[in-house]
Design a protein around this motif. Structure first.
Motif, PDB file in Angstrom:
ATOM      1  N   GLU A   1      -5.469  25.533  49.517  1.00 27.12           N
ATOM      2  CA  GLU A   1      -4.837  24.247  49.227  1.00 27.12           C
ATOM      3  C   GLU A   1      -3.365  24.407  48.863  1.00 27.12           C
ATOM      4  OE1 GLU A   1      -6.986  21.694  46.564  1.00 27.12           O
ATOM      5  OE2 GLU A   1      -8.901  22.228  47.497  1.00 27.12           O
ATOM      6  N   ASP A   2      -2.985  25.557  48.336  1.00 24.85           N
ATOM      7  CA  ASP A   2      -1.596  25.792  47.950  1.00 24.85           C
ATOM      8  C   ASP A   2      -1.151  27.162  48.477  1.00 24.85           C
ATOM      9  OD1 ASP A   2       0.917  25.805  46.837  1.00 24.85           O
ATOM     10  OD2 ASP A   2       0.247  25.429  44.786  1.00 24.85           O
ATOM     11  N   PRO A   3      -0.912  27.262  49.791  1.00 24.04           N
ATOM     12  CA  PRO A   3      -0.581  28.561  50.375  1.00 24.04           C
ATOM     13  C   PRO A   3       0.729  29.164  49.862  1.00 24.04           C
ATOM     14  CG  PRO A   3      -0.330  26.810  52.001  1.00 24.04           C
ATOM     15  CD  PRO A   3      -0.963  26.202  50.794  1.00 24.04           C
ATOM     16  N   ILE A   4       1.676  28.323  49.448  1.00 23.27           N
ATOM     17  CA  ILE A   4       2.933  28.857  48.912  1.00 23.27           C
ATOM     18  C   ILE A   4       2.661  29.598  47.601  1.00 23.27           C
ATOM     19  CG2 ILE A   4       5.213  28.255  47.965  1.00 23.27           C
ATOM     20  CD1 ILE A   4       4.993  28.130  51.066  1.00 23.27           C
ATOM     21  N   GLU A   5       1.792  29.041  46.786  1.00 20.84           N
ATOM     22  CA  GLU A   5       1.439  29.719  45.529  1.00 20.84           C
ATOM     23  C   GLU A   5       0.714  31.033  45.827  1.00 20.84           C
ATOM     24  OE1 GLU A   5       1.927  30.078  41.520  1.00 20.84           O
ATOM     25  OE2 GLU A   5       2.773  28.536  42.824  1.00 20.84           O
ATOM     26  N   LEU A   6      -0.083  31.055  46.877  1.00 13.55           N
ATOM     27  CA  LEU A   6      -0.768  32.282  47.282  1.00 13.55           C
ATOM     28  C   LEU A   6       0.251  33.354  47.689  1.00 13.55           C
ATOM     29  CD1 LEU A   6      -3.652  33.398  47.618  1.00 13.55           C
ATOM     30  CD2 LEU A   6      -3.594  32.589  49.976  1.00 13.55           C
ATOM     31  N   ILE A   7       1.287  32.954  48.428  1.00 10.81           N
ATOM     32  CA  ILE A   7       2.353  33.901  48.792  1.00 10.81           C
ATOM     33  C   ILE A   7       3.057  34.403  47.540  1.00 10.81           C
ATOM     34  CG2 ILE A   7       4.630  34.097  49.887  1.00 10.81           C
ATOM     35  CD1 ILE A   7       3.543  32.229  52.122  1.00 10.81           C
ATOM     36  N   LYS A   8       3.387  33.490  46.641  1.00 11.14           N
ATOM     37  CA  LYS A   8       4.056  33.884  45.393  1.00 11.14           C
ATOM     38  C   LYS A   8       3.186  34.866  44.603  1.00 11.14           C
ATOM     39  CE  LYS A   8       6.868  29.741  44.616  1.00 11.14           C
ATOM     40  NZ  LYS A   8       7.091  28.611  43.682  1.00 11.14           N
ATOM     41  N   ASN A   9       1.895  34.574  44.531  1.00 10.33           N
ATOM     42  CA  ASN A   9       0.986  35.449  43.781  1.00 10.33           C
ATOM     43  C   ASN A   9       0.865  36.823  44.421  1.00 10.33           C
ATOM     44  OD1 ASN A   9       0.558  33.605  41.733  1.00 10.33           O
ATOM     45  ND2 ASN A   9      -1.257  32.729  42.714  1.00 10.33           N
ATOM     46  N   PHE A  10       0.973  36.872  45.755  1.00 14.02           N
ATOM     47  CA  PHE A  10       0.978  38.170  46.431  1.00 14.02           C
ATOM     48  C   PHE A  10       2.155  39.000  45.929  1.00 14.02           C
ATOM     49  CE2 PHE A  10       3.053  40.623  49.804  1.00 14.02           C
ATOM     50  CZ  PHE A  10       2.124  41.636  49.944  1.00 14.02           C
ATOM     51  N   PHE A  11       3.339  38.420  45.930  1.00 15.93           N
ATOM     52  CA  PHE A  11       4.513  39.152  45.451  1.00 15.93           C
ATOM     53  C   PHE A  11       4.394  39.488  43.968  1.00 15.93           C
ATOM     54  CE2 PHE A  11       6.401  37.523  49.382  1.00 15.93           C
ATOM     55  CZ  PHE A  11       7.118  38.634  49.810  1.00 15.93           C
ATOM     56  N   ARG A  12       3.905  38.548  43.173  1.00 17.70           N
ATOM     57  CA  ARG A  12       3.739  38.791  41.735  1.00 17.70           C
ATOM     58  C   ARG A  12       2.788  39.954  41.470  1.00 17.70           C
ATOM     59  NH1 ARG A  12       3.203  32.435  41.056  1.00 17.70           N
ATOM     60  NH2 ARG A  12       5.379  31.951  40.495  1.00 17.70           N
TER      61      ARG A  12
ATOM     62  N   ILE B   1      11.009  39.673  40.672  1.00 14.40           N
ATOM     63  CA  ILE B   1      10.144  38.925  41.592  1.00 14.40           C
ATOM     64  C   ILE B   1      10.276  37.431  41.348  1.00 14.40           C
ATOM     65  CG2 ILE B   1       7.715  38.431  42.141  1.00 14.40           C
ATOM     66  CD1 ILE B   1       7.256  41.536  41.762  1.00 14.40           C
ATOM     67  N   GLU B   2      10.215  37.010  40.079  1.00 18.27           N
ATOM     68  CA  GLU B   2      10.324  35.578  39.772  1.00 18.27           C
ATOM     69  C   GLU B   2      11.671  35.021  40.205  1.00 18.27           C
ATOM     70  OE1 GLU B   2       7.898  33.558  39.011  1.00 18.27           O
ATOM     71  OE2 GLU B   2       6.519  35.241  38.876  1.00 18.27           O
ATOM     72  N   MET B   3      12.739  35.786  39.996  1.00 16.75           N
ATOM     73  CA  MET B   3      14.053  35.325  40.401  1.00 16.75           C
ATOM     74  C   MET B   3      14.108  35.115  41.923  1.00 16.75           C
ATOM     75  SD  MET B   3      17.789  37.041  39.747  1.00 16.75           S
ATOM     76  CE  MET B   3      17.593  38.310  40.979  1.00 16.75           C
ATOM     77  N   GLN B   4      13.558  36.045  42.685  1.00 17.63           N
ATOM     78  CA  GLN B   4      13.567  35.939  44.135  1.00 17.63           C
ATOM     79  C   GLN B   4      12.675  34.821  44.650  1.00 17.63           C
ATOM     80  OE1 GLN B   4      15.690  37.715  45.995  1.00 17.63           O
ATOM     81  NE2 GLN B   4      16.422  38.776  44.177  1.00 17.63           N
TER      82      GLN B   4
END
Length: 193
Positions: A79-90, A185-188
């Motif tokens: 439902e929120d693929p952008i958050e999934l991408i962010k969590n991958f990097f995190r 990571i958060e900054m990027q």
């Protein structure tokens, strides 16, 4: 008369070979390293992999392609693929020091094989381009739904994430520290807001 039957599962051999390639790279990995880590005899090894070390390496990096394909399915069904991408990097910040030092086998391959083996370099480049396309498609859909305010062309943002990924793989070797990595990571990732 046939020789001894191949008693090794190729997928298990490739998985084990990937580990040594990931640590040492293609050039520094010897046939003896591969035989030792996989437990295969040279006859069995060459019977399974007619293309030798290069074939095993291609199959090893294609394990990453399969992992990225699985991630793409997750993105498509989330439902929120952008958050999934962010969590991958995190999640990179939470890995152990050994993972920090290994980096990314695909990015490592591009750097190592440039000027050495265009075939292997091109294979690795293609894998990262597929990931870039996956990111771009996901970002474009999120922009269309108003889930991302940044309206920079999705293709540019997809390339940005690949640039970020490659840089992060160097940074985590320089600073194998969860706090430092998390801050960077958060900054990027702010670009995906």
């Amino acid at each position: 008369m046939r020789g001894r039957p191949n008693i090794h599962d190729n997928s298990e051999l490739i998985q084990k070979a990937q580990e040594i390639f990931w640590k040492k790279g293609y050039t520094a990995t010897s046939l003896n390293d591969l035989l030792t880590i996989t437990g295969a005899g040279s006859g069995s090894f060459y019977n399974s992999f007619k293309g030798g070390k290069k074939q095993v390496f291609k199959e090893a990096i294609n394990l990453r392609r399969k992992a990225f394909a699985e991630f793409k399915l997750e993105l498509e069904n989330n439902e929120d693929p952008i958050e999934l991408i962010k969590n991958f990097f995190r999640s990179i910040a939470n890995e152990n020091e050994n993972s920090y030092l290994r980096g990314c086998i695909i990015a490592n391959t591009i750097v190592e094989m440039t000027f050495i083996d265009n075939d292997l370099k091109d294979e690795a480049v293609q894998i990262l381009k597929e990931v870039e396309e996956m990111y771009s498609e996901t970002i474009k859909k999120a922009q269309e739904k108003g889930k991302i305010k940044n309206q920079t062309d999705a293709a540019i943002l997809g390339k940005y994430l690949i640039t970020f990924w490659c840089g992060l793989n160097t940074l985590r070797r320089m600073y194998p520290d969860k706090k430092i990595l998390s801050q960077q990571i958060e900054m990027q990732l702010a670009v995906l807001s």
